[in-house]
Design an enzyme around this catalytic site. Structure first.
Site, PDB file in Angstrom:
ATOM      1  CE1 TYR A 137     -13.074  27.574  16.450  1.00  0.00           C
ATOM      2  CE2 TYR A 137     -13.395  27.044  14.138  1.00  0.00           C
ATOM      3  CZ  TYR A 137     -12.571  27.162  15.227  1.00  0.00           C
ATOM      4  OH  TYR A 137     -11.230  26.866  15.104  1.00  0.00           O
ATOM      5  CE  LYS A 165     -13.057  23.869  17.879  1.00  0.00           C
ATOM      6  NZ  LYS A 165     -12.020  24.873  17.553  1.00  0.00           N
TER       7      LYS A 165
END
Length: 297
Positions: A137, A165
């Site tokens: 992330y 992400k």
């Protein structure tokens, strides 16, 4: 390993009651609402879920409830990131136990960790996830960790990493990542550039506003697959009108207020230190809720 994770994944909100405790009934309703609106999966316990104002026990409860409520109907990604590696590992083990499809972790923040320390952090979490793919992330605006392209390339090629992400407005970097890693599952993180992110190479997205209008984002995916750029642009514009309002109200509390008017969330409050929505925005949010309910049918 993670190819089945492509798609539109709502970054799940976490409802609280008037006493700031976890509202389990509202959480279950919200999960069902997301399933009914046709999203492909849920990203649980991330920034949108207010993970960093919850205890470890509460985060585990949320994972357990979501797993119980979905019963394998959609894909589940557990965000397990903490500043502490040990706590991240504990959450990763819980995600495995509850039947999640993948784990995710934000880069450890606040302290100025070296890049090798970041890599070791991810390796430890991957080990505790016991075979679940890792979704790295990257959200530099909130984490304060500004990874270079070379560092991103290193992280996404660690054994056990299956996805990224990418919550960044740098679409050039998005395209560079896709070019370098054609098989990597790549998520667009900023809802306001969803269509642009897909064109830059993203396989799908993880976003907060999917909680109230996930079907619009699915519509963008469908339109682009069919080569209908005009429809994709129109849908993105409609999404961005909503996002414009939510930025004024505060995104998470604004979303909870809309869901409150939709009879999904009982109490439209975030956990302190977040405050409530300014009352002057309530009529606009109520009108938005009515508009979206009518549009959804």
């Amino acid at each position: 390993m993670a190819t089945n994770l492509r798609g539109v994944m709502a970054a799940l909100l976490t409802p609280f009651d008037q006493q700031q405790a976890l509202d389990k009934a509202s959480l279950r309703r919200l999960v069902q609402f997301n399933i009914q609106q046709g999203i492909d999966g849920l990203y649980v316990g991330g920034s949108t879920g207010e993970a960093f104002v919850q205890s470890l026990s509460e985060r585990e409860q949320v994972l357990e409830i979501v797993a119980e409520e979905t019963k394998g109907k959609i894909k589940l990604i557990a965000h397990v990131g903490c500043v502490s590696t040990a706590e991240s590992q504990q959450l990763a083990a819980s995600a495995k136990r509850y039947g999640f499809d993948a784990v995710s972790a934000v880069t450890p923040f606040y302290y100025p960790f070296s890049f090798e320390e970041h890599c070791d952090h991810y390796r430890a979490i991957i080990d505790s996830a016991d075979g679940l793919p890792m979704v790295v992330y990257n959200i530099p605006a909130l984490s304060g960790v500004k990874l270079t392209l070379d560092q991103i390339n290193t992280l996404v090629t660690l054994p056990g990493v299956g996805a990224l992400k990418q919550t960044s407005g740098d679409l050039y970097q998005m395209e560079q990542i896709r070019r370098e890693h054609p098989d990597l599952v790549l998520y667009n993180g900023y809802d306001e550039i969803f269509a642009s992110g897909l064109l830059a190479g993203a396989d799908g997205g993880i976003g907060s506003t999917y909680n109230i209008m996930g079907w619009r984002y699915q519509g963008i995916v469908k339109a682009l697959k069919e080569g209908d750029i005009q429809t994709a642009q129109k849908l993105q514009t409609e999404c961005n009108k909503v996002i414009d309002l939510l930025i004024k109200t505060g995104v998470f509390r604004g979303l909870k207020t809309v869901l409150h008017y939709m009879d999904v969330v009982s109490v439209p409050l975030c956990r302190k230190p977040f405050g409530p929505v300014d009352e002057k925005y309530l009529p606009e949010l109520k009108a938005l809720a009515q508009q979206l309910m009518q549009e959804r049918g």
